[in-house]
Design a protein around this motif. Structure first.
Motif: not given
Lengths: 320, 235
Positions: B1-2, B45-49, B62-69
């Motif tokens: 999942m993560l 905190n990196c995971i949370s952005g 399955g989606q890349r989330i780093d860099g999102r708000s």
């Protein structure tokens, strides 16, 4: 949930309007003038408290927007014949737009640096008031015509005072609504913990920008109000001194409390008038009295008048 | 999942994380252990952005989330229970919960239902509904923080040292709640100082040392690992 207004919050603006209708015949021109100043201070203080007391940010640019409100309304009417209500709205738009520009430019600044950026803006604005002579009259100031209210002809101080009281009542109502709105809640969230607010999905930057814009617009409205009952403005009205006085109002009244801030604005607004009669030949001591009040207030009631009141009522409840 | 793939992060010149990889399977509890300053909170905190990563990648469903708000990441279904007593002290318990549902703020009906659900899990909060959150006890504030995080309807819950400063009895209760939440289908990444309990409750464990992954494996194996026992379990 984002609760509707309580009965008190609805009642107070009505009380203000009723008082404004009833009292003026019993007041002389001097008292009407003092009353008008107090209303202007109250609007200024409520605006500054939005950003400092409710959102927990720091800004020293209110005195600049206060000036922009006064000058834009005054210049539009006296030079271009634009009536007051339109000038008022134009000043709000100009102020909000400038505030948005500052917010965007300083989005990467925090803490003291954000405060310094707002000081820089206030200083620059003051410079413009002094040097754009064709428009503002420079250091000689501007003579102001009586306000043209567009819908009716108002003559005299009593009528002006009533207009200001209605404006203040509307601002008060707007403040109550704002604090209870979603934006108001997100402001408080950011004040208490930026981290939690952020990880709850609240956009911290966007919220700060909105608060800064709205709070600057309040100052602009106060400036327009100044135009209504004054026959003269000059850059001296918008220096660092009123900015400090404004801060003192919040500290003495109690940041984050709407009634507290209004009490603070009234107390410190009326003080120069009282001192003028009491101290008379010792006016140099005026600044000293301000300092004393500030120090005493911080040491004896750190939460201001509002905090003191809260403490006393809590004690009485315990005694029962 | 993560899935974290070799993420690095730094605060100014200080390196906080160096090539950290980690995976949490759907429906499971994973724990992240380590000493103070090892980089546990930074990882969350990196995971949370909240903290941007310098290199590596973070995948969620399955989606890349780093860099999102941060807001987008919350909307994806990741909620965080921050470390310490991070409540809104001047607001009522109910208002604290309402603000947790910020991303669902237009759906008042759902928010009301979710508040009722949180009160079912934590009846104590229902009793204190109108009280200022600042007047709650430490344990109650921790419950409020968990409740508030649930209000965003997460699928993955990041918990940062929830047992910090709680009495042993409360810690036990807290871990019962964590297991209960997990049984309702919530995936959990748990950061803990209390290694013993964390490894007992979780299926898989990771141990950070100075910003790098030192050990990882099924929690049972970690508990019997000689070096882990010595350094983290004190036995």
């Amino acid at each position: 949930m984002y609760g509707s207004l309580t009965r008190y919050e609805l009642a107070w603006p009505l009380v203000v309007v009723a008082a404004a209708v009833l009292f003026p015949p019993y007041l002389n021109n001097y008292l009407l003038f003092v009353g008008s100043i107090l209303l202007v201070y109250a609007v200024l203080a409520l605006g500054l408290d939005l950003i400092m007391g409710h959102a927990g940010q720091f800004a020293l640019s209110h005195v600049a927007f206060y000036g922009i409100g006064a000058y834009v309304t005054a210049i539009l009417q006296s030079r271009y014949g634009v009536p007051f209500p339109i000038g008022l709205v134009a000043a709000i738009v100009v102020s909000a737009a400038l505030a948005a520009a500052i917010a965007v430019a300083s989005v990467r600044l925090r803490h003291i640096y954000l405060g310094l950026a707002t000081v820089a803006f206030a200083a620059a604005t003051h410079w413009v008031f002094e040097h754009w002579r064709n428009l503002t009259g420079g250091v000689d100031g501007m003579r102001l015509p009586p306000a043209d209210f567009m819908f009716f002809r108002a003559v005299g101080d009593a009528a002006n005072f009533r207009v200001l009281a209605v404006m203040f009542a509307l601002i008060l109502l707007a403040t109550f609504l704002l604090v209870r709105s979603k934006l108001g809640r997100s402001m408080a969230a950011i004040r208490d913990s930026e981290h939690v607010a952020a990880v709850s999905g609240i956009s911290v930057a966007r919220t700060k920008m909105w608060v800064f814009m709205i709070s600057s617009a309040y100052a602009s409205v106060a400036g327009s109000m100044l135009f209504v009952f004054n026959s003269f403005i000059s850059p001296i009205d918008f220096t660092f001194a009123p900015a400090v006085l404004l801060l003192t109002m919040l500290v003495v009244g109690g940041m984050g409390s709407i009634p507290g801030v209004i009490v603070g604005a009234f107390l410190l607004g009326i003080l120069p008038e009282v001192l003028r009669t009491v101290l008379r030949n010792y006016l140099v001591w005026q600044e000293f009295v301000y300092g004393l009040i500030l120090v005493l207030s911080i040491t004896l009631m750190p939460q201001g008048v509002a905090g003191l009141f809260k403490k006393l009522t809590a004690k009485r409840r315990e005694a029962k | 999942m993560l899935k974290l793939e070799g993420i690095s992060a730094s605060y100014g010149a200080v390196q906080a994380l160096e090539g950290v990889s980690l995976e949490v399977e759907a429906g499971k509890i994973a724990c992240l252990l380590g000493a103070n300053g090892a980089g546990k909170s930074s990882t969350l905190n990196c995971i949370s952005g909240v903290v941007p990563i310098r290199s590596g990648a973070i995948w969620f469903d399955g989606q890349r989330i780093d860099g999102r708000s941060i807001e987008q990441i919350v909307r994806h279904g990741i909620a965080q229970v921050p470390e310490g007593r991070e409540i809104y002290p001047e607001m009522s318990v109910a208002d604290n919960l309402v603000l947790g549902a910020w991303i669902h703020r237009r759906d008042t009906k759902q928010v009301r239902n979710d508040i009722a659900r949180v009160y079912e899990i934590f009846p104590r909060l229902k009793e204190r509904e109108q009280q200022h959150a600042g007047t709650l006890s430490g344990g109650e504030q921790q419950m409020l923080m968990i409740g508030r995080a649930l209000m965003s309807r997460p699928r993955l819950l990041l918990m940062d040292e929830p047992s910090l400063g709680l009495s042993p009895v409360l810690v036990e209760k807290l871990f019962e709640v964590i297991e209960h939440l997990n049984q309702t289908g919530l995936t959990i990444l748990l950061v803990e100082q209390n290694a013993q309990l964390a490894l007992k409750t979780s299926e898989y464990g990771y141990i950070l040392e100075n910003g790098e992954m030192a050990f990882h494996g099924p929690s049972g194996e970690l508990r019997s690992n000689e070096k882990v026992r010595e350094a983290y379990l004190g036995t």
